[in-house]
Design a protein around this motif. Structure first.
Motif, short mmCIF file in Angstrom:
data_model
loop_
_atom_site.label_atom_id
_atom_site.label_comp_id
_atom_site.label_asym_id
_atom_site.label_seq_id
_atom_site.Cartn_x
_atom_site.Cartn_y
_atom_site.Cartn_z
N MET A 151 -5.61 17.52 -12.49
CA MET A 151 -4.87 16.48 -11.78
C MET A 151 -5.73 15.89 -10.67
SD MET A 151 -2.05 14.93 -11.85
CE MET A 151 -1.23 13.74 -10.80
N THR B 172 -6.43 -2.21 -0.96
CA THR B 172 -5.04 -1.99 -0.57
C THR B 172 -4.29 -1.14 -1.58
OG1 THR B 172 -5.12 -4.11 0.53
CG2 THR B 172 -2.95 -3.15 0.22
N PHE B 173 -4.63 -1.30 -2.86
CA PHE B 173 -3.87 -0.52 -3.84
C PHE B 173 -4.59 0.74 -4.30
CE2 PHE B 173 -1.79 -4.61 -3.99
CZ PHE B 173 -0.48 -4.19 -3.85
N VAL C 102 6.18 18.01 -0.93
CA VAL C 102 5.31 16.98 -0.37
C VAL C 102 5.91 15.59 -0.59
CG1 VAL C 102 3.06 15.87 -0.57
CG2 VAL C 102 3.21 18.35 -0.46
N ALA D 198 0.83 -1.20 0.00
CA ALA D 198 0.00 0.00 0.00
C ALA D 198 0.86 1.25 0.00
CB ALA D 198 -0.93 -0.02 1.21
N PRO E 74 -4.60 4.12 -0.97
CA PRO E 74 -3.50 5.08 -0.82
C PRO E 74 -3.60 6.24 -1.82
CG PRO E 74 -2.67 2.86 -0.69
CD PRO E 74 -4.10 2.74 -1.09
N PHE F 13 -1.23 22.61 -5.86
CA PHE F 13 -1.44 21.43 -6.70
C PHE F 13 -2.59 21.61 -7.68
CE2 PHE F 13 0.72 19.54 -3.05
CZ PHE F 13 1.70 18.82 -3.71
N ALA G 4 1.93 2.05 -3.40
CA ALA G 4 0.88 2.76 -4.13
C ALA G 4 0.87 4.23 -3.73
CB ALA G 4 -0.47 2.12 -3.86
N LEU G 5 1.05 4.49 -2.43
CA LEU G 5 1.04 5.87 -1.94
C LEU G 5 2.18 6.68 -2.56
CD1 LEU G 5 0.12 7.05 1.49
CD2 LEU G 5 2.37 7.73 0.76
N ALA H 297 3.99 10.20 -9.35
CA ALA H 297 3.24 10.56 -10.55
C ALA H 297 2.88 12.03 -10.52
CB ALA H 297 1.98 9.70 -10.65
N THR H 298 2.44 12.50 -9.33
CA THR H 298 2.10 13.92 -9.21
C THR H 298 3.32 14.78 -9.49
OG1 THR H 298 0.56 13.25 -7.49
CG2 THR H 298 1.01 15.59 -7.67
N THR I 143 1.80 7.39 -6.28
CA THR I 143 0.92 8.52 -6.56
C THR I 143 1.68 9.83 -6.41
OG1 THR I 143 -0.79 7.17 -5.55
CG2 THR I 143 -1.37 9.43 -6.08
N LEU I 144 2.51 9.91 -5.36
CA LEU I 144 3.29 11.14 -5.17
C LEU I 144 4.30 11.34 -6.28
CD1 LEU I 144 3.81 11.01 -1.31
CD2 LEU I 144 2.48 12.68 -2.58
N VAL J 20 -3.55 10.18 -0.76
CA VAL J 20 -2.68 11.22 -1.30
C VAL J 20 -3.52 12.36 -1.87
CG1 VAL J 20 -1.02 11.75 -3.10
CG2 VAL J 20 -0.75 9.70 -1.73
N LEU K 215 -8.40 1.22 4.50
CA LEU K 215 -7.12 0.62 4.08
C LEU K 215 -6.71 -0.48 5.06
CD1 LEU K 215 -4.61 0.52 2.34
CD2 LEU K 215 -3.65 2.35 3.70
N VAL L 260 4.01 14.90 -13.18
CA VAL L 260 3.08 15.77 -13.90
C VAL L 260 3.41 17.24 -13.66
CG1 VAL L 260 0.67 16.50 -13.99
CG2 VAL L 260 1.22 14.08 -13.96
N MET L 261 3.80 17.54 -12.43
CA MET L 261 4.05 18.94 -12.08
C MET L 261 5.46 19.40 -12.48
SD MET L 261 1.22 19.75 -10.91
CE MET L 261 -0.23 19.25 -9.99
N SER M 154 4.85 19.92 -5.17
CA SER M 154 4.98 18.46 -5.30
C SER M 154 6.34 17.99 -4.81
CB SER M 154 4.73 18.02 -6.74
OG SER M 154 5.67 18.61 -7.59
#
Lengths: 202, 649
Positions: free
Chosen positions: B271, B237-238, A138, A32, B241, B260, A35-36, A42-43, A39-40, B245, B199, A46-47, A135
């Motif tokens: 986004m 679980t996937f 963070v 998990a 998260p 952002f 995944a978190l 990826a952000t 995402t950061l 964020v 989660l 993008v930024m 970004s």
């Protein structure tokens, strides 16, 4: 509590079914976490380049400091490995020594990171400066917060280890902290490459 | 101070809200009075607030979800009232915005998911022959974080004002510039807190199902509901998260001024939409797959046949789970991503209908030549199939990117997703609750009332949502608070349908009370001639679930046992059972989390930090807690089992 039986041999942390389950649960948690952080990342991707009027990363990133941070953290992962090795050998003293070294290196890393953030702020790159800097702060900040959490958690564990010695439960806890610590190292490798190295050349 | 209270803190100026305040205060006083009068505070604390028993946690989830279904349903009725006639002045535009926002958010996050997670909690450990979930303490943390998140979110109605940017909370509409004040913060923090719990549930059930199955229960021998829970947990679980964020980024945008999703500082509002739906689309499978699992169990039990195409069912769920992560852009084909991107997401979306279609045919195949019993759970399952197919077909229509430019943000879309979410998830929850009700409470729900409630709900549902497809074609936009005269006739029909659904729900709730009073009590554990292990236990289920761990010799474990005349109770083979201790820490920790959340909502940093310190202190206490639970003695097990099994003989 379960159908699977407990073992009498093998590493302490894997002997009881409950502890094996906790370790599996922690691996899933790390999934998990991936995944978190994805995402950061990826952000951040993008930024990238959306710096508005703030300085660009190439102007601010400096290799020496980032290299020092990288070496501190990578070394701490190595010493953490030695700590677990000492635990498997049954040496509480060795475990505590190497764990302390690990945490000191982690603290050093955090110190540099805080210095870095303050330095960037003086140069005009702060959280609200632009989407890019938001970004950046963070992503690296979340990693730093994880390191801080890891240090606090391991410190609590030192107290418990000193009080209770090496038992099935304390070794399981130590092993899980170890997993967490190595995971933070892996994340840092990606930050080092995709944030700092790329940020310096693009 | 008083000025702040009246102008900002409390929501003032609307009779509806004054009514809500008065009723909230009265209900709270009534609860406190009843608990004190009957001296039930200790009982509440010992048996419920501190419990780590998966069955009790499941029941608490379900009770909370039904309360939230009521709240979300009232929101729906208010909206339907406003939309019945052109020029209605029942709700103003701001209030209407708040109500469609809370309706969507509550129904998905605080109704559908907890309802299904509640059923998972109660059923999965029983189905795999386990005595609890892998991490019982964490399970309690999950529940209380959901409860606290829901409480915080609902508080916005009377304190500070509700979020009003839709359940998708799109930026920059929801950003600090266009939407200052606490209302969007309620959305962000409420979802964040409950999301952490979800989660944890996902991780917990993955570990439980992977590691705690009874001996002999290989993965391909698991009951299909357990399979659906496993896949759901994997998606949770996937996917969660990503939500964590996204919410955190917008919270930082709003409270600490980052850029952002803003229009300044090179921020990117789209986004948010991408991150939201990267979680949001898997989320719809999180709320539909367990329902599929329930329908499979119900149809197989009431058709008295083994589930047709078990392996295909499992694999189609796996494929759906995979595809659920690669379709998110279909929620905004109109973003302007270009033909290539839209085509990709159009195709992946259409692909999902293949495994779903496989499942539909498998349900039909299960019923083929079965001796079908038409009890209420089966009725919900039968009602589900045609209604869901309709929603699925319109989903494929929406998946065509070019055509979607017509349907986008119209009532066609509203009709589509209600058709899948109500016929799928809500019918599934009702089917599951009536199906497992005897196991939970020791008596069935009344059949007559159940059928009345089913028919009201089913007919009302179709009367309510079928007209919306045509309203969408006629150009009625989503989230409008007033209608044009030419849309009136169909809107009137739709509102009548909404009332019928409300009647169906009311009968369902009355049925809970009626059955509690008058239903005959179950004398044995197997209420419906069931096929999986949950029916092998006695009713009520002892807190340790199984006196002796069942041995599984094939698929449909309990069905096989019944044929061979075996039970799960072996008097000569009892051993002391190890069980986890109850703990008040999860409840207290989440109470602190509430303080922290409330502080963040109002951007009172001292309160927020104080709350967070409380949360950390609870984690600290937990870390130093070496309580490993207790053992139930063989004598106690014998006594419990003999008492429960006496009437069976």
């Amino acid at each position: 509590m379960s159908a699977e039986s407990d073992l009498t041999t093998g590493p302490l942390e894997y002997r009881s079914h409950e502890d094996r389950m906790t370790i599996l649960g922690f691996w899933i948690f790390l999934g998990a976490e991936i995944a978190l952080f994805s995402t950061l990342f990826a952000t951040y991707a993008v930024m990238f380049g959306r710096t508005a009027k703030a300085p660009s990363p190439a102007e601010l990133f400096e290799l020496p400091m980032v290299l020092i941070m990288t070496f501190l953290l990578l070394t701490s992962s190595f010493t953490c490995g030695i700590a677990i090795h000492e635990m498997r050998r049954g040496s509480l003293k060795g475990l505590l020594t190497w764990l302390a070294v690990t945490l000191l290196l982690g603290l050093g890393f955090l110190g540099f990171e805080i210095y870095e953030f303050v330095h960037y702020a003086h140069e005009g790159a702060t959280l609200p400066s632009s989407a890019f800097w938001s970004s950046f702060f963070v992503l690296t900040g979340t990693h730093g917060l994880h390191v801080l959490l890891g240090i606090s958690w391991a410190s609590l564990l030192i107290v418990q280890l000193r009080r209770r010695g090496l038992t099935q439960v304390t070794s399981r806890k130590m092993f899980v902290v170890g997993l967490y610590w190595h995971f933070l190292d892996v994340i840092w490798i990606f930050i080092f490459t995709s944030v700092y190295l790329i940020g310096m050349v693009v | 101070m008083l000025d702040f209270l009246l102008n900002e803190f409390l929501v003032t100026g609307d009779p509806l809200i004054y009514g809500a305040m008065v009723s909230m205060v009265l209900v709270s006083i009534a609860i406190v009075y009843v608990l004190t009068y009957f001296k039930k505070w200790g009982y509440l604390w010992r048996e419920w607030l501190t419990t780590v028993d998966h069955k009790k946690i499941g029941i608490m989830y379900i009770i909370a979800a039904i309360a939230m279904l009521f709240r979300g349903g009232v929101d729906a009725l208010l909206m339907r009232t406003q939309l019945t006639l052109p020029g209605m002045e029942f709700l103003n535009s701001q209030h209407y915005n708040e109500i469609f926002t809370t309706h969507g958010t509550i129904m998905i996050i605080f109704m559908a998911m907890p309802f299904l997670i509640g059923l998972m909690n109660f059923v999965v450990p029983l189905q795999i022959g386990a005595r609890d979930v892998a991490f019982p303490f964490l399970n309690a943390v999950s529940f209380w974080s959901f409860a606290i998140g829901a409480l915080l979110f609902n508080l916005s109605f009377v304190i500070g004002g509700s979020p009003d940017a839709g359940w998708t909370n799109y930026a920059p509409m929801a950003g600090p510039n266009l939407n200052p004040g606490p209302n969007i913060n309620y959305y962000l923090i409420g979802l964040q807190i409950s999301g952490i719990g979800t989660l944890a549930t996902g991780i917990n059930f993955l570990a439980t199902i992977l590691k705690m199955r009874a001996p002999g229960m290989t993965l391909m021998r698991m009951p299909i509901f357990t399979w659906s829970s496993l896949i759901t947990s994997l998606i949770i679980t996937f996917a969660f998260p990503i939500l964590t964020v996204a919410l955190a980024l917008m919270t930082i945008d709003r409270i600490f001024g980052s850029q952002f999703f803003t229009l300044t500082g090179d921020g990117m509002p789209m986004m948010w939409a991408n991150l939201f739906w990267l979680w949001g689309h898997p989320e719809v499978y999180i709320v539909i797959l367990p329902a599929f699992g329930i329908f499979s169990e119900v149809i197989s039990t009431f058709a008295r046949k083994q589930l047709f195409g078990y392996k295909a069912m499992v694999w189609s769920m796996v494929i759906i789970a995979g595809l659920s992560f690669v379709v998110w852009v279909h929620h905004f084909f109109t973003m302007g991503a270009g033909a290539g991107v839209n085509s990709f997401f159009s195709i992946t979306t259409m692909l999902i209908s293949v495994p779903t279609g496989v499942k539909i045919f498998n349900w039909l195949g299960t019923m083929y030549k079965g001796k079908i019993r038409f009890d209420t759970p089966m009725l919900w399952a039968l009602g589900f199939i045609p209604c869901f197919v309709l929603g699925g077909v319109t989903g494929v229509m929406l998946a065509m990117a070019a055509a979607d430019y017509q349907y986008h943000n119209t009532y066609f879309l509203v009709a589509h997703f209600h058709n899948v979410l109500i016929a799928g998830t809500v019918f599934g929850c009702f089917a599951g609750l009536t199906f497992w009700y005897p196991k939970m409470f020791g008596h069935k729900m009344n059949e007559t009332l159940g059928k009345i409630s089913f028919w009201f709900f089913l007919i009302g549902f179709n009367v309510c949502f079928l007209p919306m497809y045509f309203l969408g074609f006629a150009g009625m936009p989503r989230r409008t608070y007033s209608i044009e005269p030419e849309w009136m006739p169909l809107n009137v029909v739709s509102s009548v349908g909404a009332v019928l659904m409300a009647v169906g729900f009311a009968v369902f709730v009355y049925n809970i009370y009626y059955s509690f009073r008058y239903s005959p009590r179950e004398t044995q554990g197997d209420a419906w001639d069931g096929r999986a292990l949950e029916w092998a236990t006695t009713t009520p289920v002892p807190f340790y679930n199984f006196a002796t761990v069942p041995k599984v010799e094939g698929p449909e474990a309990y069905w096989l046992m019944k044929q061979k005349g075996k039970t799960t109770y072996d008097k000569n083979n009892l051993e002391p059972i190890h069980m986890p201790s109850d703990s008040g820490v999860p409840f207290i920790m989440m109470a602190f989390m509430f303080v922290a959340g409330f502080g963040l909502v109002w951007e009172w940093m001292i309160v927020a930090i104080a709350g967070l310190i409380g949360v950390l202190a609870c984690m600290f206490i937990r870390s130093f807690d070496y309580d490993h639970g207790f053992h139930v003695s063989v004598e106690e097990i014998k006594e419990t089992e003999e008492k429960a099994r006496r009437e069976e003989k």
